[in-house]
Each structure stands twice: as structure tokens, then as C-alpha cells.
Design a protein around this motif. Structure first.
Motif: not given
Length: 418
Positions: A138-153
Motif C-alpha cells: 500500500f505505501v509504495p502504491m499510495g506514493l505513486v498515486v500522490l505523485f501522479r495527482e501532484k499532491k506534493f504537499g
């Protein structure tokens, strides 16, 4: 809630009273107040948290990223963070002064253990049992999702504490409790992974129930393995065999004897906590039975000793030092170190005296145990030397020594040196 439940440490931390629990509670409350814009309330809570455990300060830099997330400018975020840091350090210093405590002792202790790599070999077990197999997905997958959605904050808020804590405990994080402060941040990342999965399987019944089944199996299915290099965990009355468990299958073709059932799964003992590889839904029931059984044995030993006035004890591990003597302290015995002998203590109450000799015996070192017994037996001049074993691996060695006549087993976990 599901993301929190899939981090076993969210409930396993209650295995024993721990100051980290209080530090974490005040810190999480402070984050909530900060996100609500209540700056000074958050500051008070962030002052209280380190008074329980100084290592909570390692995750405080996340405050800067919270200010950025609230759409404050970089300059304002830096200014507010610096102001908050100065106030917190000032009041925490005053608090420690009032408590007559020196936080630098703890920090230099951590640093010293990092330099010596004292617990380095145990870190991988602590990290694995903290995240579990599911969160390693879940953690690597979640980071990929955040990066793709540009939720860098949000990525900054979640990642900075994780990086800092893992750096601080890179060689000393020998139990999942050291990563307790990361629960809200790991949960935050995994939620995005769960949301992404939910959106992909929505309307796909077979796939949806397949994924739900995997999660349910992880929580309920208990897989147990006998490891030949830990024979003390393979016997029927081992701690590894406790807990609610309904066996469905056991293979007897290999030396590992893999067992599959519903209940508490494979025991993974870290240096401070007992964790499970699977079947974590049953962890509270497992740990309750473990504590009940262990306390029952300790009380039985105490009743046996109540009939004796003076005796000598040999503690062969760090745990042994507290396992039985704590009952004496609860009964009013005074504890003092003997200046003439290294690592030797006395417990006194009226005319009763208990001498406690301490030695650190490496796991599985039967020769080291024999040497310690001979050495302490010479010190005690053969006057009633006993060993109360808190650890299974040492109890296993003592059972072996009882067969060859080196010690005599009085009862479960209690041995008298011959």
C-alpha cells in the motif's frame, strides 16, 4: 479506520505501559489543532509530548509542511516553524529542568547505540512487523498515486517524518514501538492506495471480493512454522503456540512443519514486543493469554519462595533482572547495589535478604550459561543459588542442564543450582 487497523502497532503498543503512547497522543492532537488553525493550543500540546519521550521531536519538522499545505508562503512557513521551534525548545527545556531530567542523556544514548550497531540485526524484524506485508504494498502504491495527482504537499507531510524516524532508528529500532509516531503518516499514504484500488474495482464484483478476501485472510489466517534453529518455540507449551487457534492443516514432510489455521499466526518476537506475522485480528486475545500464562508462572514461583527467608538469584538476561524481583519490590523490598561486586544487588525487607547476581548470556549459549553458573556459585559459596527464567530460550537451556545434573528443576521456570 481500516488503514489504521492494518498497522498492528496501533493496538500492539498496548502490550505493556509505554511512555511513547502518551507522547504520540499529544502529538496527534497537536497536529489536529494545527490543521484547525489553533496555533497556540497546538504549541502547548507539542510542549507536553516530549516531556514523555524526547524522541517525538524527530517528527516535529512536519509542521513546516503543514504550513505549506495550508497555502502559506514559504517565507511565512519558515518564520512560523522557527518561532514554534524556539518556543517549544524553551518550554521543553524548562519542563525537563523542573523534572530534573536530562534529555541529552537519551539522545546521546541513541547515538551511541547507532555507532556500535548494538541492535542492528533486529531492525529488519521491527520494520517488517510494523508495516506488515499489506503496507509494503500500500505505501509504495499510495506514493505513486500522490505523485501522479501532484499532491506534493501531502507527500511532504507523510514522508518527512518517515524518513527522519527511520534515519534516527536505523540501527536501534529493534521494536515496532520505535515507529509508533509514524502511524498517522503511513495511514495517510495507504488511504490513497486503498482509494485508488476501490475506484478500479468498483463494479467488478469478482475482483472486489477477491481483494476483500485477501485482506480478511491476512487478518484471520494464522500460518505457523517450526524453525529448527529455535527449538524452544517448537514445543507444545511455547509462547509461539498460544492464542486462539483452530488448525486446519499441518504438513509433516519437512522440518518446518507448516501449520495453517484460523487464529494468531507466526510469532515474531522483537526485542521489546511480541508481534504476529498474520492473524493480527486475534492479537489482543493472543497477548492476553501470553500475559496470563506468564504471570501465573511468576506468581507460582513467588509463592514457592515465600517459605524461604534468604536466598540467591542468578539473572541470566536483562529480562530476568525484573521478571521475578519486581514482585519483591511490589512487596516492599528495598533494592540496592553491592559496591564490592560488579552487577550484584541486594533486596532487603526486615530480616529477609535476597542477593541478585546478574550476567548477560547470549541466546543459545549453553557454555556461557554453565560458565556464569560456576562463577556465581563460587561467589555465593554454594548457598541456595536459584535461577528464575523469564525467557523461553534460556528456559530451554536450563532444561537441558537439568538433564545432565547441573541444575535441578523445582517447577516451571524455576531451577536450583546443584
Amino acid at each position: 479506520m481500516l488503514s489504521l487497523f492494518l498497522i498492528p502497532e496501533s493496538f500492539a503498543i498496548s502490550m505493556y505501559p509505554n511512555s511513547a503512547i502518551f507522547a504520540a497522543v499529544f502529538f496527534v492532537c497537536a497536529l489536529n489543532r494545527l490543521l484547525d488553525g489553533k496555533f497556540y493550543v497546538a504549541m502547548v500540546l507539542m510542549v507536553i509530548a516530549p516531556l514523555y519521550r524526547i524522541d517525538i521531536l524527530m517528527v516535529y519538522p512536519v509542521v513546516f509542511f503543514i504550513f505549506l499545505f495550508q497555502r502559506k508562503s514559504v517565507k511565512e512557513s519558515i518564520t512560523r516553524s522557527a518561532f514554534l521551534a524556539v518556543l517549544i525548545l524553551l518550554f521543553v527545556t524548562i519542563g525537563y529542568w523542573g523534572l530534573r531530567a536530562n534529555p541529552l542523556t537519551a539522545l546521546t544514548g541513541y547515538n551511541g547505540m547507532n555507532e556500535t550497531h548494538s541492535f542492528a540485526s533486529q531492525v529488519k524484524f521491527a520494520v517488517f512487523t510494523f508495516y506488515t506485508i499489506l503496507n509494503f504494498v500500500f505505501v509504495p502504491m499510495g506514493l505513486v498515486v500522490l505523485f501522479r495527482e501532484k499532491k506534493f504537499g501531502i507527500m511532504g507531510i507523510a514522508l518527512i517524518p518517515i524518513i527522519l524516524i527511520h534515519f534516527m532508528f536505523r540501527y536501534t529500532g529493534c521494536a515496532p514501538k520505535h515507529y509508533l509516531y509514524l502511524i498517522p503518516f503511513v495511514s495517510l499514504i495507504s488511504v490513497y492506495a486503498m482509494r485508488w484500488i476501490y475506484e478500479r474495482v468498483k463494479g467488478k464484483t469478482v475482483l472486489k471480493y477477491g481483494i476483500v478476501s485477501i485482506v480478511v485472510l491476512f487478518l484471520c489466517l494464522g500460518i505457523r512454522i517450526d524453525f529448527p534453529d529455535s527449538p524452544w518455540r517448537n514445543v507444545p507449551d511455547s509462547d509461539a503456540k498460544l492464542g486462539p487457534y483452530v488448525q486446519f492443516y499441518r504438513e509433516n514432510y519437512t522440518k518446518y512443519h507448516v501449520t495453517i489455521g484460523v487464529g494468531a499466526g507466526q510469532l515474531i518476537p522483537t526485542l521489546d514486543e511480541y508481534m504476529l506475522l498474520s492473524g493480527n485480528l486475534f492479537y489482543p486475545f493472543y497477548i492476553h493469554e501470553y500475559k496470563t500464562v506468564k504471570e501465573g508462572k511468576r506468581i507460582a514461583v513467588k509463592k514457592w519462595f515465600d517459605e524461604k527467608e534468604d536466598y540467591n538469584l542468578l539473572a541470566c538476561s536483562w529480562e530476568d533482572i525484573f521478571y521475578f524481583p519486581n514482585l519483591l519490590l511490589d512487596e516492599g523490598y528495598e533494592f540496592r547495589e553491592l559496591p564490592c561486586e560488579n552487577f550484584t544487588y541486594e533486596l532487603l525487607k526486615g530480616d529477609r535478604r535476597v542477593t541478585l547476581y546478574t550476567r548477560e548470556i547470549p541466546k543459545g549459549d549453553i557454555q556461557g550459561m554453565v560458565q556464569a553458573i560456576d562463577e556465581v556459585n563460587e561467589y555465593s559459596k554454594g548457598e541456595g543459588l536459584y535461577i528464575v527464567s523469564a525467557l523461553e530460550n534460556q528456559d530451554y537451556l536450563l532444561n537441558k542442564l537439568s538433564v545432565c545434573g547441573k541444575v535441578r528443576k523445582q517447577m516451571d521456570r524455576l531451577y536450583k543450582v546443584n
